[in-house]
Design an enzyme around this catalytic site. Structure first.
Site, PDB file in Angstrom:
ATOM      1  N   GLU A 188     145.570  90.266  14.558  1.00 40.29           N
ATOM      2  CA  GLU A 188     145.075  89.054  15.239  1.00 40.29           C
ATOM      3  C   GLU A 188     146.123  87.945  15.230  1.00 40.29           C
ATOM      4  OE1 GLU A 188     141.160  87.913  13.842  1.00 40.29           O
ATOM      5  OE2 GLU A 188     140.503  89.994  13.644  1.00 40.29           O
ATOM      6  N   ASP A 214     148.300  84.943  15.747  1.00 44.43           N
ATOM      7  CA  ASP A 214     148.591  83.755  16.552  1.00 44.43           C
ATOM      8  C   ASP A 214     149.276  82.752  15.632  1.00 44.43           C
ATOM      9  OD1 ASP A 214     146.224  82.912  15.216  1.00 44.43           O
ATOM     10  OD2 ASP A 214     145.014  82.955  17.045  1.00 44.43           O
ATOM     11  N   GLU A 238     136.797  91.047   6.492  1.00 44.09           N
ATOM     12  CA  GLU A 238     136.709  89.830   5.666  1.00 44.09           C
ATOM     13  C   GLU A 238     135.705  89.967   4.523  1.00 44.09           C
ATOM     14  OE1 GLU A 238     135.924  86.729   8.559  1.00 44.09           O
ATOM     15  OE2 GLU A 238     137.899  86.935   9.464  1.00 44.09           O
ATOM     16  N   ASN A 248     140.137  94.937   7.182  1.00 44.99           N
ATOM     17  CA  ASN A 248     140.810  93.893   7.955  1.00 44.99           C
ATOM     18  C   ASN A 248     140.440  92.528   7.377  1.00 44.99           C
ATOM     19  OD1 ASN A 248     142.237  93.082  10.495  1.00 44.99           O
ATOM     20  ND2 ASN A 248     140.248  92.255  11.101  1.00 44.99           N
ATOM     21  N   HIS A 308     146.572  85.079  11.248  1.00 44.41           N
ATOM     22  CA  HIS A 308     146.374  83.794  11.941  1.00 44.41           C
ATOM     23  C   HIS A 308     147.263  82.780  11.227  1.00 44.41           C
ATOM     24  CE1 HIS A 308     143.194  85.188  14.527  1.00 44.41           C
ATOM     25  NE2 HIS A 308     142.570  85.709  13.493  1.00 44.41           N
TER      26      HIS A 308
END
Ligand code: XIL
Length: 394
Positions: A302, A304, A193, A237, A273
């Protein structure tokens, strides 16, 4: 970087696996794989996958060149919940972790505040346990993460260090942590990030490393990690870089720059996400492909899919169906890109999800309900993986 693989080769690779699963799936789907693709109707494939998944996990139906991963629940928001550490104490959780996945990501246990709680003290216990579990169950590990603006210990953020001191601290941390697990980590999220959101992303001013040491520290972090573990694949990432857009463009430019300087950057990862509040990132595959074309590996790290929940806190049938589509589409995007070889969901059971804690009013973001029953999203992943493995999609 896409090369055509023949269907028969894919089938042969699938058919030489050990155990009963190839018989259950590979042989029954073989005619399709051998050239009569499409003959086995979808509902038959689905029935067979459902039967196979009574005894096997997602990892067993995944193509052999794709790791299927999950975050390992522990630390972070879990510390404020009314259950003990899931990875340590929840036996059904551990069983599902071993059965379903071929890759594990420490959700919090390798972040600075956990693994380096005091300047002169590392605490490796939780990460050691994950790595040991992975080795015992034939799983790879994604290390997460080394250079980030968040979840840093107070001794570091409040430390009033000179730039020289900070540089030495980061170098020591990377060499110590990456060195300890050298040879046991498949991929490291070296830098996490680093860009801001919005139409004109810049390197994050709140990243203590970048603000004190300048952008060149990103390259150094990759170099130090590579020295400490030459086998690990080193990744950038971030979230909100699923689509082609200003933020992923910033990563594209940074990747080109790092590669031109000969920095050991090996991969670009998007967290994914996702939320029903926004549209599905329709350029996900195209976006991963352009990084693949740079010669980088890519990964979804990651995933979801969260949704607004009403009073009763339960998703509707329509929401579950839409969620299944989104999981499937994300997986298909990865399967469509040759060197997208790692697909990780950020937890698999709603009970332990970070989502309701961080995005109030939303939840149900994972592929299993709290009682471990499997959602449509789980079956969508299973069927898509099985088709890719046995019908030669990949
Ligand atoms: C989250 C964890 O899931 C929580 O347990 C923790 O409280 C906060 O961090 N991007 C990342 C992950 O890179 O490390 C974050 O994980 C989710 C967003």
């Amino acid at each position: 970087m896409r090369s055509q693989r023949s269907l028969s080769r894919t089938f042969v690779r699938g058919a030489v696996g050990v155990g009963m699963l190839p018989v259950l799936l590979g042989a029954t789907l073989a005619p399709a794989a051998a050239g009569e693709r499409g003959r086995v109707p979808d509902h038959v494939v689905e029935q067979r996958v459902h039967k196979a998944l009574d005894r096997y996990g997602l990892r067993d139906v995944a193509p052999r060149d794709l790791e299927i991963g999950t975050a390992v629940a522990g630390g972070g928001h879990h510390l404020e919940q009314d259950y003990p550490d899931p990875f340590t104490y929840d036996q059904p959780y551990r069983e599902a972790l071993a059965r379903e996945f071929s890759s594990l990501s420490p959700e919090n246990q390798a972040k600075w505040e956990f693994i380096h709680p005091e300047q002169d003290r590392y605490d490796f216990a939780a990460m050691d346990a994950i790595v040991e579990f992975a080795q015992r169950h034939g799983q790879v590990v994604r290390g997460h993460t080394l250079l980030w603006h968040s979840q840093n210990p107070e001794w570091l953020t409040e430390g009033d260090f000179t730039p020289e001191e900070l540089r030495a601290i980061l170098k020591d941390h990377i060499q110590t942590v990456v060195g300890r697990y050298a040879g046991k980590i498949q991929q490291w999220d070296v830098a996490n990030e680093v860009f801001t959101d919005g139409p004109n992303p810049t390197l994050r001013p709140e990243n203590i490393w970048i603000s004190a040491l300048g952008p060149g520290i990103i390259a150094d972090a990759f170099r130090w990690a590579h020295e400490a573990d030459p086998e690990a694949k080193l990744f950038l990432n971030d979230y909100a870089v699923d689509d082609i857009g200003a933020k992923s463009d910033a990563y594209y430019a940074l990747s080109q720059e790092l590669l031109a300087q000969g920095v050991p950057l090996h991969g670009f990862a998007t967290q994914a996400h996702l939320s029903f509040e926004y549209p599905f990132p329709s350029t996900l595959e195209e976006n991963l492909q352009r990084f693949d074309d740079l010669g980088l590996e890519t990964a979804i790290t990651e995933l979801d899919v969260r949704m607004p929940l009403g009073e009763n806190g339960r998703p509707t049938a329509e929401q579950l169906a839409q969620q299944a589509d989104w999981y499937q589409w994300a997986l298909e995007a990865c399967l469509g890109v040759e060197d997208c070889n790692s697909f990780t969901i950020w937890g698999f059971n709603d009970k332990y999800s970070w989502v309701p804690v961080f995005f109030e009013g939303t939840g149900a973001a994972n592929v299993m309900f709290e009682d471990y029953t499997r959602k449509p999203a789980y079956w969508a992943l299973a069927v898509t993986l099985a088709k890719a493995r046995w019908l030669g999609v990949r």
